[in-house]
Design a protein around this motif. Sequence first.
Motif, PDB file in Angstrom:
ATOM      1  N   LEU A 135      21.790 -14.809  29.348  1.00  0.00           N
ATOM      2  CA  LEU A 135      20.946 -13.611  29.389  1.00  0.00           C
ATOM      3  C   LEU A 135      20.613 -13.143  27.975  1.00  0.00           C
ATOM      4  O   LEU A 135      19.455 -12.856  27.670  1.00  0.00           O
ATOM      5  CB  LEU A 135      21.666 -12.507  30.159  1.00  0.00           C
ATOM      6  CG  LEU A 135      20.894 -11.247  30.453  1.00  0.00           C
ATOM      7  CD1 LEU A 135      19.880 -11.494  31.554  1.00  0.00           C
ATOM      8  CD2 LEU A 135      21.837 -10.137  30.861  1.00  0.00           C
ATOM      9  N   LYS A 193      18.001 -15.227  26.223  1.00  0.00           N
ATOM     10  CA  LYS A 193      16.626 -14.979  26.673  1.00  0.00           C
ATOM     11  C   LYS A 193      15.989 -13.813  25.925  1.00  0.00           C
ATOM     12  O   LYS A 193      14.783 -13.787  25.732  1.00  0.00           O
ATOM     13  CB  LYS A 193      16.584 -14.685  28.175  1.00  0.00           C
ATOM     14  CG  LYS A 193      17.086 -15.806  29.051  1.00  0.00           C
ATOM     15  CD  LYS A 193      16.146 -16.957  29.071  1.00  0.00           C
ATOM     16  CE  LYS A 193      16.654 -18.058  29.978  1.00  0.00           C
ATOM     17  NZ  LYS A 193      15.926 -19.286  29.800  1.00  0.00           N
ATOM     18  N   ILE A 194      16.787 -12.831  25.511  1.00  0.00           N
ATOM     19  CA  ILE A 194      16.219 -11.629  24.892  1.00  0.00           C
ATOM     20  C   ILE A 194      16.362 -11.596  23.370  1.00  0.00           C
ATOM     21  O   ILE A 194      15.882 -10.654  22.741  1.00  0.00           O
ATOM     22  CB  ILE A 194      16.821 -10.339  25.488  1.00  0.00           C
ATOM     23  CG1 ILE A 194      18.317 -10.243  25.222  1.00  0.00           C
ATOM     24  CG2 ILE A 194      16.497 -10.246  26.969  1.00  0.00           C
ATOM     25  CD1 ILE A 194      18.947  -8.940  25.671  1.00  0.00           C
ATOM     26  N   SER A 235      14.298  -3.248  30.203  1.00  0.00           N
ATOM     27  CA  SER A 235      13.367  -4.319  30.563  1.00  0.00           C
ATOM     28  C   SER A 235      12.866  -4.965  29.285  1.00  0.00           C
ATOM     29  O   SER A 235      12.455  -4.277  28.345  1.00  0.00           O
ATOM     30  CB  SER A 235      12.170  -3.757  31.340  1.00  0.00           C
ATOM     31  OG  SER A 235      12.604  -3.175  32.536  1.00  0.00           O
ATOM     32  N   VAL A 247       8.921 -15.134  29.351  1.00  0.00           N
ATOM     33  CA  VAL A 247      10.306 -14.755  29.604  1.00  0.00           C
ATOM     34  C   VAL A 247      10.333 -13.266  29.920  1.00  0.00           C
ATOM     35  O   VAL A 247       9.784 -12.452  29.180  1.00  0.00           O
ATOM     36  CB  VAL A 247      11.210 -15.055  28.384  1.00  0.00           C
ATOM     37  CG1 VAL A 247      12.618 -14.520  28.603  1.00  0.00           C
ATOM     38  CG2 VAL A 247      11.245 -16.546  28.098  1.00  0.00           C
ATOM     39  N   TYR A 248      11.012 -12.930  31.026  1.00  0.00           N
ATOM     40  CA  TYR A 248      11.127 -11.537  31.469  1.00  0.00           C
ATOM     41  C   TYR A 248      12.580 -11.306  31.878  1.00  0.00           C
ATOM     42  O   TYR A 248      13.176 -12.133  32.579  1.00  0.00           O
ATOM     43  CB  TYR A 248      10.181 -11.260  32.641  1.00  0.00           C
ATOM     44  CG  TYR A 248       8.753 -11.554  32.250  1.00  0.00           C
ATOM     45  CD1 TYR A 248       7.977 -10.589  31.625  1.00  0.00           C
ATOM     46  CD2 TYR A 248       8.204 -12.823  32.444  1.00  0.00           C
ATOM     47  CE1 TYR A 248       6.678 -10.876  31.221  1.00  0.00           C
ATOM     48  CE2 TYR A 248       6.906 -13.114  32.051  1.00  0.00           C
ATOM     49  CZ  TYR A 248       6.150 -12.142  31.443  1.00  0.00           C
ATOM     50  OH  TYR A 248       4.875 -12.427  31.026  1.00  0.00           O
ATOM     51  N   VAL A 249      13.152 -10.168  31.438  1.00  0.00           N
ATOM     52  CA  VAL A 249      14.559  -9.888  31.687  1.00  0.00           C
ATOM     53  C   VAL A 249      14.716  -8.418  32.066  1.00  0.00           C
ATOM     54  O   VAL A 249      14.089  -7.543  31.464  1.00  0.00           O
ATOM     55  CB  VAL A 249      15.423 -10.195  30.434  1.00  0.00           C
ATOM     56  CG1 VAL A 249      16.881  -9.823  30.670  1.00  0.00           C
ATOM     57  CG2 VAL A 249      15.293 -11.664  30.034  1.00  0.00           C
ATOM     58  N   TYR A 302      16.858 -12.675  35.019  1.00  0.00           N
ATOM     59  CA  TYR A 302      15.815 -13.186  34.144  1.00  0.00           C
ATOM     60  C   TYR A 302      14.918 -14.160  34.878  1.00  0.00           C
ATOM     61  O   TYR A 302      15.299 -14.779  35.863  1.00  0.00           O
ATOM     62  CB  TYR A 302      16.385 -13.826  32.874  1.00  0.00           C
ATOM     63  CG  TYR A 302      17.294 -15.011  33.099  1.00  0.00           C
ATOM     64  CD1 TYR A 302      16.768 -16.290  33.278  1.00  0.00           C
ATOM     65  CD2 TYR A 302      18.672 -14.856  33.105  1.00  0.00           C
ATOM     66  CE1 TYR A 302      17.598 -17.380  33.467  1.00  0.00           C
ATOM     67  CE2 TYR A 302      19.499 -15.939  33.292  1.00  0.00           C
ATOM     68  CZ  TYR A 302      18.968 -17.202  33.476  1.00  0.00           C
ATOM     69  OH  TYR A 302      19.792 -18.267  33.670  1.00  0.00           O
ATOM     70  N   TRP A 303      13.692 -14.211  34.368  1.00  0.00           N
ATOM     71  CA  TRP A 303      12.666 -15.133  34.856  1.00  0.00           C
ATOM     72  C   TRP A 303      12.119 -15.825  33.625  1.00  0.00           C
ATOM     73  O   TRP A 303      11.725 -15.175  32.661  1.00  0.00           O
ATOM     74  CB  TRP A 303      11.541 -14.378  35.557  1.00  0.00           C
ATOM     75  CG  TRP A 303      11.984 -13.610  36.747  1.00  0.00           C
ATOM     76  CD1 TRP A 303      11.883 -13.986  38.052  1.00  0.00           C
ATOM     77  CD2 TRP A 303      12.574 -12.295  36.774  1.00  0.00           C
ATOM     78  NE1 TRP A 303      12.390 -13.008  38.875  1.00  0.00           N
ATOM     79  CE2 TRP A 303      12.823 -11.954  38.112  1.00  0.00           C
ATOM     80  CE3 TRP A 303      12.943 -11.381  35.779  1.00  0.00           C
ATOM     81  CZ2 TRP A 303      13.396 -10.759  38.493  1.00  0.00           C
ATOM     82  CZ3 TRP A 303      13.524 -10.182  36.146  1.00  0.00           C
ATOM     83  CH2 TRP A 303      13.744  -9.879  37.500  1.00  0.00           C
ATOM     84  N   ASP A 304      12.102 -17.133  33.641  1.00  0.00           N
ATOM     85  CA  ASP A 304      11.640 -17.915  32.501  1.00  0.00           C
ATOM     86  C   ASP A 304      10.790 -19.050  33.039  1.00  0.00           C
ATOM     87  O   ASP A 304      11.294 -19.969  33.681  1.00  0.00           O
ATOM     88  CB  ASP A 304      12.836 -18.455  31.713  1.00  0.00           C
ATOM     89  CG  ASP A 304      12.445 -19.146  30.420  1.00  0.00           C
ATOM     90  OD1 ASP A 304      11.240 -19.387  30.205  1.00  0.00           O
ATOM     91  OD2 ASP A 304      13.350 -19.453  29.632  1.00  0.00           O
ATOM     92  N   HIS A 334      15.140 -18.901  37.102  1.00  0.00           N
ATOM     93  CA  HIS A 334      15.354 -17.536  37.564  1.00  0.00           C
ATOM     94  C   HIS A 334      16.802 -17.430  37.978  1.00  0.00           C
ATOM     95  O   HIS A 334      17.294 -18.261  38.740  1.00  0.00           O
ATOM     96  CB  HIS A 334      14.432 -17.233  38.746  1.00  0.00           C
ATOM     97  CG  HIS A 334      14.671 -15.909  39.384  1.00  0.00           C
ATOM     98  ND1 HIS A 334      14.412 -15.661  40.703  1.00  0.00           N
ATOM     99  CD2 HIS A 334      15.143 -14.734  38.900  1.00  0.00           C
ATOM    100  CE1 HIS A 334      14.709 -14.407  41.008  1.00  0.00           C
ATOM    101  NE2 HIS A 334      15.160 -13.835  39.925  1.00  0.00           N
TER     102      HIS A 334
END
Length: 170
Positions: free
Chosen positions: A14, A17-18, A74, A82-84, A132-134, A164
């Motif tokens: 996680l 990802k950010i 968010s 990439v969204y977390v 997360y979505w990648d 995901h």
Amino acid sequence: MADQTPVTNDLSKLLEKIKDVRIAMLTTTDEDHSLRSRPMFTQKPDGSGALLFLTDKESAKVYEVKKDSQVNLSFANPESNVYVSVSGRANAYRDQAKINELWNESMRAWFPGGKDDPSIYILKVEIDKGEYWDTPSSVLTRAYAYVRALATGERSKADDVNEHAKVNVQ
């Protein structure tokens, strides 16, 4: 039945990802129990994986997390798809040594007195869980997913072109 989202306890995935997302939207609950979001400049996580931000001690968010410590962060990086989303507990405090460590000159726009400005507080968010979505952003990968969907009538799954997962911190 919908596919089940994979669940992991791997906080490092996680945080990976950010790591390059500079701005997070912090959501708190205000005094009339409405959700309130605002942008925050992302600092590096501390050694325990908690997320740290610099804020003004008189800001509404400091007051709000003292009343209700549950927050959401968010993160979005549309360039790399990439969204977390992170849920956790926040607290605000002053720690000059940590402020010195996190300080960079771009923060002077908010704190003209520099890193010794007494109004600087640290907002620490201890992560409880995240998701997360990648989705790879290359044209070739998207073309593969499109052709696969046409050929099979099935949408992409997490194990082919999308990633995901839910992260539950223990």
